[in-house]
Every structure is written in structure tokens, then in C-alpha cells.
Design a protein around this motif. Structure first.
Motif: not given
Ligand code: MG
Length: 250
Positions: A204-217
Motif C-alpha cells: 500500500e505504501f509503495i504503490t501510493a507513490a509509484m506503479t509496480l509492474e508485473p515482474g517487479d521485486v
């Protein structure tokens, strides 16, 4: 399911591990599993890091005991940093210790591999966005990290992020035991139950700031017991229910 990514003469391929065999897929498993009808023995596969990241997002000081051993208190919010894609290393890949590095540390961590594009994810929905969990070693040139005052050079040397051996959705990230061994001796022992910011809240914290893509770690942080390695050492990160990530320092 337990997913592997491995190299073969036609190019890298994803597969699903069942017993001692790998059932190969026509495409990455992020938007569903599509078997191509073939299989081969797992022990004949040269495994690659089981991810296809556009970024590797890491959390610093996410266990209170590690924050204390680094001489500080836990910061009260997740402190994020990134490792470059040049750090990706195979599950049994050698880790090169540059000769100008005076202290090369292991950091055993739980890794999360993202399944679908994730932006503004709510903690309660986190599992919809996770392909699975894996072992990760956030290798760190500690002297360089301290010297530079920020972490890019110390955290992102070539091969400084072994990941694997596979990614599995068959574990609960809230209750995993993590053990790091150096030359067979236990040097780190932690429980993901002790994560200051657990996986759902972290996403929740990370994706409030940036989009995570399939395959990201996402690397979730390391427990206490970090310490140095020298060429010739063998480091293993084992997470209960996942497996063992084993790398040699050269
Ligand atoms: Mg770390």
C-alpha cells in the motif's frame, strides 16, 4: 504454484515445478498459466532469478533488531531505496567481491514478485497483486554505503541481488522463518511476523507513490545478524516453505 524461470537454448522460459519436474509455459505467468505441453527435470534447468523487474524496491530497517544493530531506531515509516537491474543474479550465481570493497555484507530477505500492474493498492487487496514469494540476498558494500552517505553505489554493484530459486504463492508472508547461513553456520534468524511494515501495508505504501509492474521485486528488509563475507564464502538464505538461495562469493 511454484514458478521457475530458466535458460534454455531457445531463450529463457518460465515453468511450473511439480515434484521433480518443470512444466514449461508459453509465456510469463503474470496474467495466467498457459502450459506448452512439455516438461523437463528440474535438476537439468539452469535457473534464473524468477522475476522480470523494471525495478527492485527495497526497504531499509524493517526489523527493529536490525535497526538497532545499525546504531539507530526503526524510522517509523518504510524507508525505500532501489537496486539497479544490473544487480540481478541467478539463484546459484557467483557474487563478485570488488577488490576496493572492504566490507561486503549479506542481508537475507523475503522477496515479493509482483503479478499485475499495481497502483494505489489497499493493504487488504495485496494478494491480488502478488505472483509469489522468494528468497533474496540484498548484498551490500557496507563501507561504501557508509562512505558515500547514500546507498546507490554500495547497494547496486553488479550481481548484488541474487534471487530465487523459485517464486511460490503457497506460503503466508506473515508467518515465515528466515535463516541465513555463512559457510553452513547460522548467522541470521528472523520471523516475518516481526516485520515493522508487513507485506500488505508495504505494498500500500509503495504503490501510493509509484506503479509496480508485473515482474517487479520488493525486498522486505533484513533481520539482525548482518555480517561480512570474503571470497570463497558460501552464503545461503533459507525461507521456510520456499527454499534455499545459495551463492558463492568470488
Ligand atoms: Mg536490505
Amino acid at each position: 504454484m511454484k514458478y521457475v524461470y530458466f535458460s534454455r537454448t531457445e531463450g529463457p522460459c518460465w515453468g511450473v515445478v511439480k515434484g521433480e519436474d518443470v512444466f514449461t509455459l508459453t509465456k510469463p505467468p503474470f496474467d495466467g498459466v498457459d502450459y506448452d505441453g512439455k516438461s523437463l527435470p528440474l535438476n537439468q534447468c539452469k535457473l534464473l532469478a524468477p522475476c522480470m523487474p523494471t525495478k527492485i524496491i527495497c526497504v531499509g530497517k524493517n526489523y527493529a533488531d536490525h535497526a538497532r544493530e545499525m546504531g539507530s531506531e526503526a524510522p517509523g515509516f518504510p524507508v525505500l531505496f532501489m537496486k539497479g537491474l544490473n544487480t540481478l543474479n541467478r539463484p546459484d550465481g557467483a557474487v563478485h567481491a570488488p577488490d576496493f570493497v572492504e566490507r561486503l555484507d549479506y542481508e537475507g530477505e523475503l522477496g515479493v514478485v509482483i503479478k499485475r500492474k499495481a497502483k494505489s493498492v489497499k493493504a487488504k487487496d495485496f494478494s491480488d497483486y502478488v505472483l509469489g514469494y522468494t528468497c533474496l540476498n540484498d548484498i551490500t558494500a557496507r563501507d561504501i554505503q557508509k562512505h558515500d552517505g547514500q546507498w546507490t553505489r554500495g547497494k547496486s554493484m553488479d550481481g548484488f541481488c541474487p534471487i530465487g530459486p523459485w517464486v511460490t504463492d503457497e506460503v503466508d508472508p506473515a508467518v515465515l522463518s528466515l535463516t541465513t547461513r555463512l559457510n553452513g553456520k547460522v548467522v541470521q534468524k528472523g520471523e516475518t511476523a516481526d516485520l515493522i511494515t508487513p507485506v500488505p501495508q508495504l505494498l500500500e505504501f509503495i504503490t501510493a507513490a509509484m506503479t509496480l509492474e508485473p515482474g517487479d521485486v520488493v525486498a522486505t528488509g533484513t533481520p539482525a545478524g548482518v555480517g561480512p563475507m570474503i571470497p570463497g564464502d558460501v552464503v545461503e538464505v533459507e525461507i521456510e516453505g520456499i527454499g534455499v538461495l545459495k551463492n558463492q562469493v568470488i
